[in-house]
Structures are given as C-alpha cells and as structure tokens.
Write an enzyme that holds these catalytic residues in place. Structure first.
Site, PDB file in Angstrom:
ATOM      1  N   HIS A 291       1.744   4.361  -2.859  1.00 43.57           N
ATOM      2  CA  HIS A 291       1.863   5.821  -2.687  1.00 43.57           C
ATOM      3  C   HIS A 291       3.230   6.298  -3.175  1.00 43.57           C
ATOM      4  O   HIS A 291       3.345   7.308  -3.873  1.00 43.57           O
ATOM      5  CB  HIS A 291       1.731   6.192  -1.203  1.00 43.57           C
TER       6      HIS A 291
ATOM      7  N   HIS B  84       0.836  -1.207   0.000  1.00 42.75           N
ATOM      8  CA  HIS B  84       0.000   0.000   0.000  1.00 42.75           C
ATOM      9  C   HIS B  84       0.872   1.260   0.000  1.00 42.75           C
ATOM     10  O   HIS B  84       0.723   2.131  -0.859  1.00 42.75           O
ATOM     11  CB  HIS B  84      -0.898  -0.041   1.245  1.00 42.75           C
ATOM     12  N   GLU B  85       1.791   1.318   0.951  1.00 39.87           N
ATOM     13  CA  GLU B  85       2.622   2.523   1.049  1.00 39.87           C
ATOM     14  C   GLU B  85       3.549   2.636  -0.155  1.00 39.87           C
ATOM     15  O   GLU B  85       3.836   3.738  -0.629  1.00 39.87           O
ATOM     16  CB  GLU B  85       3.420   2.518   2.358  1.00 39.87           C
TER      17      GLU B  85
ATOM     18  N   GLU C 131      -4.592   7.694  -2.965  1.00 40.07           N
ATOM     19  CA  GLU C 131      -5.076   6.434  -2.399  1.00 40.07           C
ATOM     20  C   GLU C 131      -5.447   5.438  -3.497  1.00 40.07           C
ATOM     21  O   GLU C 131      -5.341   4.218  -3.295  1.00 40.07           O
ATOM     22  CB  GLU C 131      -6.279   6.712  -1.481  1.00 40.07           C
TER      23      GLU C 131
END
Lengths: 506, 506
Positions: A271, A267-268, A297
């Site tokens: 980003h 997820h990060e 997101e």
C-alpha cells in the site's frame, strides 16, 4: 495555469491538508495516543471532518468548479487539470448530498466505536460492541438515503457504499465476480483438503526482536526508506500517507506466528509503495488521494502474495529466517517455507487466511453487510449468522466472537462496503502480475536475484505515478487492455498451489 | 446553560479542536515524522492555522460573543461562563487585527524555519539559518504593526509580543524585575565563582537505558500516568497537551550528561501536570488553554529545581542512580548529587544552565530580541552580539554558533517574546514554593518521604484546576496575596546555595 484553475486547486489543496491532518489523528489514535485521549480525539475528528465537509461542499467550491470547467472546455481529456475537475465535481456533488452534521456524526461514532471495539474484542464481549455497530449502521442507512435518485447506475443501497470505496464499482458486478470466484475456490479448496499436510513452521518460536529485524530488511528491499516512511506497531495493521514523502505502515508481532508480521508488513508496504509512487506534481490535488481501494489492495496483495509467497522469495528469505530465528527454524529451507506459507487451511481469521480461502472470508462479509444494510439481518442476530456462514463456507466452528464477528476493525468505525475491495484487489493483482510478466521478460530472474526494483519501476510507471487520475476501470483498460476478471488470479493460484501440492489443478 | 452561551461554547470548542490538531501536527513533526514529510507538514500547519483563524475571527463569533455577553450581564464575575466570554472577547479582538494570510504565513514560515534550524544547527551553519530568522522577524514586525492603537497599555513593539505569551505582562515590568534579578545574581555568581569546586558526577557515564529507567520511575512518582500521558525522545524537549487526558512530554538523553534527561523530563512533566490538572469541565473551552507561559514555567521549574534539586530528593534518588548507572556512579551519595546538580558554573547552553546563571541567559535573550524587533540589531550582526553578551554576562567564550545563537528552537519557529516567561516562571515558582510551605506544615516531611502527592494536591487546588480562568496577575494575587516579585526566589536560591557551598549568602 488559469486563474480559475489556480483558485480551484488552492481550495482543493486545503481539503487535502485537512484530510492529511485527519489521517494523522487517526494514525496517532491507533499507534501513539494514550487511552484517556480517546474522547477528545473523537471530538477533534468530528470537528475536522465537519469543517472539511463544510468547506468542500460550500457554494464557493461550486463556483470555482463552474469557472474552471468552462475555462477548460475543449482541453485534452487526459490532462491533469481536466481530471482534477472531473473528480472534484463528482465528489462535490456526492458530498453536497450529505448534511454536515451527518458527516460529523459518522466520524464521531466511528472514532468512539473503534475505541469500544478494542475493549470489547479484548473482553470477547459482543454485547458491549453491539450498540456501536448499531449506531454505525443507523448512520450508514441515513447516509444511503441521501443518494436517492443521485446516480442512475445505483441499483441498491449497497451500491452507494461500494462507490465510496471503489468509484464505479457496483454490487451486481461484484456479485457476478464473487460467484465465479466462489465456484472456482470451493472445489479447489475441497481438492486441497484431501492433500492436507502438517506444518510446524509457521507456529515455531521466532523471537519478536528477530522478526523486527527481518521485517526491516524485507521492507528495505521493497523500497521502504526511513527518510519518507515509518513503521510502527498496532493492533490492526494499516497503511496511511500524510504526504507523498510521509508514508506510515504498521504491523503486529506474534512470537508463534511470524507470517503475521512478515506478510502483514509486506502487505502494508505494498500500500505504502503505491502512495509513495504518486507523481510529485499531484501532491495536494485530489489525484493524490488513492480512492480506488481495490486498486490499492491489488498493490498490497501483489507484494504480500505474488511476490512474498513465491518460490524465489521463499528461497531467498528462508536462510535469513533460519539465522534470525534459530531454534526450531535454524535449518529452514526455501522449499519448507514455500510449502508452509502457501498451505491452504480453512481458518477463523481473515487476515491470517491463505490466498485460496481468503476470498470466502470476503464473500461472507459482503453478503452479511448487504443483509445488515438492507435490514434483513439485525445486529443481535449477526454473531449467529456469522458463525453459520463460517461453518457453511469454510467448515470452521467459531469459538468466540473476538475471533469471529469482532475480528476486524472495519465495522467498528463505520466502514461498511469496504470488504469487497480486498477480494477485488486479489483479482486485479493477478491481472497486473500477468501483464508485468508479458511486459518484462526478465522479471522472474530479477525476483530470483532479490532485485525488486524491476517490478517496482513497472508498477510506478503503469499504476502508481498517475495516482487516482483514472478510475479503476479505466486504469485496468489502459494497463491490461480489459475489464476486471477472475481468470488470471485463479490461473496464478492454481499454478502455484499445483507446485506446492504437486498436483495438476488446471 | 443559555442558548447563546451554548452556541458560543460550541464554536469555541471547535477552535480548541483545531488547536489540538495543530498541536498534534507539531508534536508529530518533532517526534515521529520522517524528514521528507516536512514540506507538506508546513502546508498543513499553514492551512489549519488559517482555518482556525478565519473561523475564530469571523463576524459570527462576534455576534455569539455579543449575545452571550448581554445574556450574562450581571452574572457573578467569577463564573466560568463570564471568564470564557472575557477571554474569548480579548482573543477575538486581538485575532481580528491579524489578517488571515499573515497568520498562515507565520505558521508556514515557522514550520519551514524549524526544519531548517535542525539542519543548520547540526552543520553549525548560521548562514543557512539566517534567512529563516530574517523571515520570521519580518513577519513578527508585520504582526506588531497590526496592533497600532489597540491597547493603551502597550508602550512598545515588544509589549505586543509579550502579551501573547503572558497576557498582561509588559516590557517595563519585566525590565524592572530583570534589573533587580541581575543585580542579585551577578554578585552571587561572583561570590560562588571564588568557591568553585570540581565535579565529575554529572559527566560520568550513565548508560541511556538506565537513564530511561530512572526517568520513568521519577515521572511516575510525580504523577505521570501512561493512561493519559506519553514520553518520547526529541532534539528539543517540550510538553504539549492534546486533551486533559492526553499529555505528551519529550526528553533527550546523553550518556555523559544525565542531568539533561532527568531534569529535562521533570521540567516537562511539571508542565504536563499543569495541563493534566485542569478541571474536566473546562475541556474544550478557552480556559483549558494555559496561555500564561510564565505560570506554566513556574510549574516546570518548581518540579525541576525546587523539588528535583532539593536535598531530600537528591538523598532519595542518589541510591537509585548508583544502582542503575553503576561504574563511576556506583557509590553516589545524596550529598554528592546535591552538590553536583546545584553547582553554579557560567556555561554555554541555557537548558543546561544552573538556577543562578539561568536568569542571565534569559536577560541576554530578552535584550537581543528587543533590539532585533526594533531593528537596532540585524540578523547578520546577531552572532557577534550574542557572543559579546555571553562574554559580558557570563564570562563565557562561545566556540560555535550551534552552541551559541542557534542553540534554541524558539527563533526558528518565530517564537519571539517567549524567553522572558522562563525567568518570570522562576520568580513565580519561588513565590508558590514559599506559599506552599506556609500552607502545608508537613510539606518538607512528605518530600523527604518521596511522597509528591501533598505538593501536587496543593498545586492542583490552587493553580492547575482553574486552568487559565485567571490572568497570571490575578492568580498570584489569589494564591500568594501579591504581585510577581524577585525576593522569594532569590531568598530560596541563597538559602540552598549557602547549604551547597557552606557559605552565608543572605
């Protein structure tokens, strides 16, 4: 470049430098700083915020904007310079509305509040946290008051806040989308609850050292490059970028819940890939600040869920997990992993929630935040309201405030109006996923082969490289030819969960 | 507190906040930052430096100084407020002499130069480093030119630079002290060279993991507290403080040279203890900025050498080294360690030099720097001059520029005039050591028992807590009742080396 534009760019570059320094102070606070540094860190953050605010909002910036605007009148609307000016003008007018002292107070209270949250959460002591939340809310209300009559499209207090986290997004639109989303999710979750299955995979022991190895390998597959990235541990995972070539992601590990580290890191890293993909010529311009958090997101969710929880990825990664984890996971199959990480189970913690229930965690926060901001709910009533909503939406009993109302960092540092962007990001990720498949007939095959560069190249070309040159609305229009919508995400979700549960869900 | 003083303090506190942010950017650059972040980091450092310089030097600071000065006329000369004003006034007048652009250029060139140095040193390529050194020298000369007629006590260009690193110190005094020191050291080293002995201890294998454990334990004994400190790895060890409660030291490890990590860490921890011992009421005032680097160095040297290379410490730590290192060090005795770490051997690398030869490394740099600044030596001639001086002073042949002229970080980031403070620190450490023994009859016994708190308390009371309230000269006058002197250090050194070599050296 014209002299006015060059002077404006220089001034804006300084603001970006200050923003980067502030990001570093924040990153360091969460990953490196010894606890006794907290008080002075709050002062330093307050000072940097105040100075950036003062310099950005002063009359000289306005004069530079005026001069650059008149020089660039008639220039192609799509040029970077025009877009830099437009974005800086809007931000300048917004920032001028906020007194310097208020901006500094907000930064300071946020820093102190975050430290208090860490301690209060560890002690499960909402009473110790409440005054900090109250302080943040008071400051947020004073902030909202600054925007009286500012923008005719603002219909309520919450619109002011939303606009900061997702420029152009309004409460009315979000309510409509979230209503539609909830109407889809609630029956879907109900159906799946009737077909619940046992899972012993996610909680099986997986030594942290092996998880670290796995996370490192997966991030490298995605495009994490140590020459321009860092990965560190923190309580609440996040990503930040100090430069296009200095992207920092964090994760956390639990020996008995490996999806947290793996999917949190993906997820990060999603980003991070967005920040690392901005075109170099946008460095130190406002267009390198990626301020549509829903678009941000969409990138993290796309990698975490649409890639990371896909059948091809699970097939690919399961043997490696089996090898690194050993023990109860020594014979893990792709099918087992795919089922385990896509199981739908109403639960307590947002960041551990599955893709179907996740949206309801956000709807709940969206509603409570509006009530708090509008004064319809007091801080002391909040835990009860939280617990009631968790029961109502997810059927979950909340055993402690630490795992309930205090689970997220956001409110501790004054981030109110931020949560909706998470669910909006899910919706956008569904739209981008569909479009990428239309544009790239070989996409599925490349993912089966573990080659993520096909997808990454498409994202760079269509989403990353332009930075924040286009608003979220404009960008979607350019990439998928329409507005933000619920249907693609829900269709994707039903198709995948139909596969997981062997049900026809459409 | 008066309103003017309060306003002045607020302004100065902001400057301290910016200084702290700059320190963090620098610390991060050396310990954490991915390489591709370097270019933007240089921009950010330049911007922060420029903003701090602009804010500090503007007319408003002058008005605040004027108002506070007139309000405090007649107040006790020893009060913190009076001292804050005096220090801020001097710094303001100095900083006003330096154009904002020049200050930013220096910061920027220093940041770029440091990155270039890391690469050039690794590649042993002085040619790649030379343009950066030249650039730093050009900027330093422009800097010196700003102080024409500024202070009648400035007798030469080098005085301007020295004053920044050790306020009040002048080249003439340093030359006199260094002449005396050299006249003592040269015959001492010659005598000891006739009694050279073999040492296999320092180069014996000591696994890095064990060294880490040892360093952690020793720093804890000294007063390192994870609640307010960090220890990290870096190429060139340093200490910095972002707050009184946020002190950061770094070290580096070599499996076959354990004294580097152990004594390097004790050295940096000595710096850290100074910063951590400043009275809390001085936080965010200029008096918390410890700007006499010779006093700073007296603290690091005192812990590294006068404590760390003492017989009691060696007796105490040798069994632990034996335990952690095993192998060839498994039977290490205190006597063996004491002899090994006090062996006098002319060598290449300053930071690995023994206490006797160390001074000559500094004298060499002091002389070369003066020649570079005054233009009597060009950058292209520097390696040859370096190598010749190493041969002349230490009898050492320099095999490569990486281990010669490029060994130190200082010149790469524009720190010229800094080196003398290291040897001055040695002299001061000798003076403080003598005074502490006069004041504390039980000091030796406490050190034998491994109790460092007796010494630390004395240092806190007499040196640390006042921060930079007193100049180096004033502080010494107060603590030892006289000026900086060579004799106490040389007496200490002769006594210890007489013990090591079993010679009468006085």
């Amino acid at each position: 470049m014209s002299e006015s534009m060059s002077a404006l760019r220089q001034r804006l570059a300084e603001i970006e430098d200050l923003r980067g320094a502030t990001e570093l102070l924040g990153w360091d606070q969460q990953t490196m700083m010894p606890p006794r540094g907290a008080e002075q860190r709050a002062e330093a953050l307050g000072t940097l915020e105040r100075i950036a605010h003062e310099r950005f909002t002063d009359d000289q910036t306005g004069r530079l904007l005026d001069a650059a605007e008149s020089e660039l009148a008639g220039v192609d609307d799509d040029s970077n310079d025009v877009r830099i000016i437009r974005k800086a003008r809007r931000n300048w007018e917004k920032a001028r509305r906020v007194p310097t002292d208020l901006a500094a107070e907000m930064a300071h209270a946020g820093s102190i509040g975050q430290e208090a949250w860490v301690a209060a959460r560890a002690a499960n002591d909402f009473g110790a946290f409440a005054p900090h939340l109250q302080r943040n809310l008071d400051l947020v209300r004073r902030y909202v008051d600054c925007f009286d009559d500012f923008d005719p499209s603002y219909e309520c207090a919450y619109d002011v806040l939303l606009d900061d986290y997702d420029p152009g997004t309004r409460t009315r639109e979000v309510s409509r989308l979230f209503d539609e989303l909830r109407d889809e999710l609630v029956p879907l979750i109900a159906t799946l609850s009737e077909h619940a299955f046992e899972d012993q995979i996610r909680t099986a022991a997986f030594p942290v050292s092996g998880q670290r190895q796995l996370v490192g390998e997966v991030l490298r597959m995605m495009g994490f490059d140590p020459a321009g990235w860092r990965l560190d541990d923190t309580v609440h995972p996040f990503a930040t970028s100090l430069a296009i070539g200095d992207v920092r992601v964090t994760t956390r590990f639990d020996e008995h819940w490996f999806p947290m580290a793996l999917y949190g890191a993906m997820h990060e890293c999603g980003h991070g890939l967005y920040a690392a993909g901005v075109a170099p010529e946008l460095e130190r311009t406002p267009l390198a600040s990626l301020d549509s958090l829903s678009t941000h997101e969409s990138q993290s969710r796309l990698w975490e869920n649409l890639v990371g929880r896909s059948r091809p990825f699970c097939d690919r990664i399961a043997p490696r997990i089996a090898e690194l984890a050993g023990g109860p996971l020594a014979a893990l199959s792709g099918e087992q992993l795919f089922r385990a990480v896509n199981q739908v189970t109403p639960s307590l913690i947002r960041i551990e929630a599955d893709e179907a229930t996740y949206g309801l965690h956000i709807v709940l926060r969206f509603e409570l935040e509006q009530q708090l901001v509008e004064g319809r709910l007091s801080v002391s009533e909040l835990p009860e309201a939280w617990n009631a909503a968790m029961k109502q939406y997810l059927g979950v009993d909340v055993p402690s405030d630490a795992d309930g109302v205090m689970q997220d960092v956001h409110w501790s540092c004054g981030l109110i109006g931020y949560f909706p962007t998470y669910a909006l990001g899910n919706l956008i990720s569904g739209q981008l996923w569909r479009q990428a498949h239309l544009d790239l007939p070989d996409l599925d095959q490349s993912l089966v082969e573990g080659d993520f560069q096909v997808l990454l190249s498409w994202l760079r070309e269509h989403v990353h490289q332009v930075g924040s040159k286009y608003s979220r609305r404009e960008l979607l229009e350019r990439v998928v030819g329409g507005p933000i919508a619920v249907e693609p995400f829900v269709s994707y979700l039903k198709a995948k969960l139909g596969d997981v549960y062997q049900l026809s869900l459409s």
